[in-house]
Motif scaffolding. Structure first.
Motif: not given
Length: 177
Positions: A157-167
Motif C-alpha cells: 500500500p502507498t499509505w505506509i511510511q516511506p522508508d517501510l514502503y521502500d524496504f
C-alpha cells in the motif's frame, strides 16, 4: 518412503542442536506406522504467549509501527541464524511467529514441518532463503493491513511510511521464486 523418513530423521537431529533465543527449540521426533499410516510426533519447546495469528482475531485491526518493527526485528534475527546454519524455514506465516509472555519473538515450525507436509501431500516445492524473505514480506504486509493476504495478492500500500514502503518494494521487486 523409508529413505525419505531417514532423511527427515537426519534433518531433525541437526535441528535439535540449534539454539537461539528467537527460535522455538526442537527436542525430538518419534514416528511409527499404524495400519500403513505414518504417524509423526514432534516434541518442541512450549511458548507461553500467543502467535501473530491472534492479531487477526478482530477484523481489520492493524499492528502499530513500533510493534511491527519489534516483530520484524525478532523474526529477521531468527531467520538470519537459520540461514547462517543452512536451514530454510520454508513457511513463514502468522501462526509460526510467537510473542512470548516474556516479550520475546520466537519462530516455530521451521524446516521440518513443511517437509513433512510435502511428503504427506505428495507435493514438492523449491524453497530457498529468498522464499523465506518473500514470505516474511507477506507477513509484514498482512500485519500492516490487519488481515492475512495471499502470496499472489501482495501489493504494497502507498499509505505506509516511506522508508517501510521502500524496504518492502525493494525486497519484493527483486524476488524470484
Amino acid at each position: 518412503m523409508q529413505r525419505q523418513i531417514s532423511s527427515i530423521e537426519q534433518e531433525m537431529n541437526y535441528l535439535t542442536r540449534l539454539r537461539h533465543r528467537n527460535l522455538v527449540k526442537y527436542y525430538s521426533m518419534k514416528y511409527y506406522f499404524e495400519e500403513d499410516v505414518l504417524k509423526v510426533f514432534i516434541l518442541k519447546e512450549f511458548v507461553y504467549g500467543s502467535n501473530c495469528s491472534s492479531l487477526f482475531l478482530s477484523p481489520n485491526v492493524k499492528v502499530d509501527l513500533d510493534q511491527l518493527k519489534y516483530i520484524a526485528k525478532g523474526t529477521l534475527i531468527a531467520l538470519d541464524y537459520l540461514h547462517r546454519n543452512n536451514v530454510v524455514h520454508k513457511d513463514i506465516r502468522d501462526s509460526c511467529i510467537y510473542l512470548s509472555d516474556a516479550g520475546h519473538i520466537k519462530i516455530s515450525n521451521y524446516s521440518i514441518h513443511r517437509r513433512l507436509y510435502d511428503l504427506f501431500s505428495r507435493t514438492h516445492s523449491n524453497y530457498s532463503k529468498k522464499t523465506d524473505i518473500f514470505k516474511f514480506g507477506g507477513l509484514l504486509l498482512s500485519l500492516l493491513q490487519g488481515n492475512v493476504i495471499s502470496d499472489s495478492n501482495m501489493e504494497v500500500p502507498t499509505w505506509i511510511q516511506p522508508d517501510l514502503y521502500d524496504f518492502l518494494t525493494r525486497k519484493s521487486s527483486s524476488m524470484e521464486l
